[in-house]
Design a protein around this motif. Structure first.
Motif, PDB file in Angstrom:
ATOM      1  N   GLU A 151     -23.179 -27.917  13.767  1.00  0.00           N
ATOM      2  CA  GLU A 151     -23.668 -29.237  13.402  1.00  0.00           C
ATOM      3  C   GLU A 151     -25.130 -29.132  12.984  1.00  0.00           C
ATOM      4  N   ASN A 166     -17.138 -27.875   9.798  1.00  0.00           N
ATOM      5  CA  ASN A 166     -17.815 -29.170   9.795  1.00  0.00           C
ATOM      6  C   ASN A 166     -18.096 -29.496   8.338  1.00  0.00           C
ATOM      7  N   ALA A 192      -9.667 -31.596   9.125  1.00  0.00           N
ATOM      8  CA  ALA A 192     -10.968 -32.270   9.116  1.00  0.00           C
ATOM      9  C   ALA A 192     -10.982 -33.464   8.174  1.00  0.00           C
ATOM     10  N   SER A 241     -14.870 -32.718  11.488  1.00  0.00           N
ATOM     11  CA  SER A 241     -14.819 -31.323  11.893  1.00  0.00           C
ATOM     12  C   SER A 241     -13.441 -31.011  12.434  1.00  0.00           C
ATOM     13  N   PRO A 263     -18.990 -27.752  17.912  1.00  0.00           N
ATOM     14  CA  PRO A 263     -18.892 -27.617  16.464  1.00  0.00           C
ATOM     15  C   PRO A 263     -20.244 -27.290  15.870  1.00  0.00           C
TER      16      PRO A 263
END
Length: 213
Positions: A9, A38, A99, A21, A7
């Motif tokens: 980040e 995210n 998410a 996420s 992901p």
């Protein structure tokens, strides 16, 4: 462009709570779309939909919403941009909903008024669990570059229905189509940022008197 399995980040992101996420892929006979989000990012963005103006607007969501966003899409753009535009909206809406999970701790509501030169756009939204779009844009031209301006509404319809969001968009001023649309996406991004941020006063609670969204 291939999406990384990791992901997006930010090194500055807090790890005091689980990473919010999600990754969603949608494949139809017309498009193949993959979205990774995210919600606790810094605005890192990698998008390639084949529709340049849509890419530009997705960058606004990421940058001003502080959402790390990776999107790839292939679609039948030799016909027109409609299917790709709609399916990107659907898949992004699904990723946002995934998410957010049970939406525990979020502010839930967001609002913003964004100016862009002569254009002024107001957006208010609520992660209510009840999809609704009230759309008040008056875009004066049929196209911005090659992008059909009717697709702006279709994008937000898709986002709303698949993230289960209530969204109101109002045009307070504006005569330039590009300015109106870009101010809309910026206002949406800032309202989204406000709504999904954690409320420290009830970080462990679902923000509803019903106890569920």
């Amino acid at each position: 462009m291939q999406l990384s399995d990791k992901p997006l980040e930010s090194p500055e992101m807090s790890h005091s709570r689980p990473l919010r996420s999600a990754a969603v892929r949608r494949t139809t006979g017309e498009t193949d779309v993959e979205v990774r989000v995210n919600l606790d990012g810094t605005g890192a963005c990698q998008v390639n939909t084949g529709v340049p103006f849509l890419d530009h607007m997705l960058h606004q969501i990421s940058s001003h919403g502080l959402i790390d966003l990776a999107i790839t899409a292939t679609g039948d753009i030799e016909i027109d941009d409609h299917h790709t535009n709609e399916d990107v909206g659907i898949t992004l809406g699904q990723a946002l909903g995934k998410a957010l999970g049970d939406r525990k701790g979020i502010h839930r509501f967001g609002h913003f008024i964004a100016p862009l030169d002569e254009a002024l756009i107001q957006v208010a939204l609520d992660f209510s669990g009840r999809p609704h779009l009230s759309y008040g844009l008056d875009i004066p031209t049929q196209r911005v570059g090659t992008y059909d301006t009717q697709l702006v509404r279709e994008f937000f319809v898709a986002i709303v229905n698949h993230s289960q969001m209530t969204l109101h968009i109002r045009q307070l001023d504006g005569i330039n189509s590009h300015h109106i649309i870009e101010a809309t996406f910026k206002a949406f991004a800032r309202a989204l940022r406000m709504a999904i941020e954690i409320d420290p006063r009830r970080a462990s609670q679902i923000p509803s008197s019903k106890g569920v969204l």
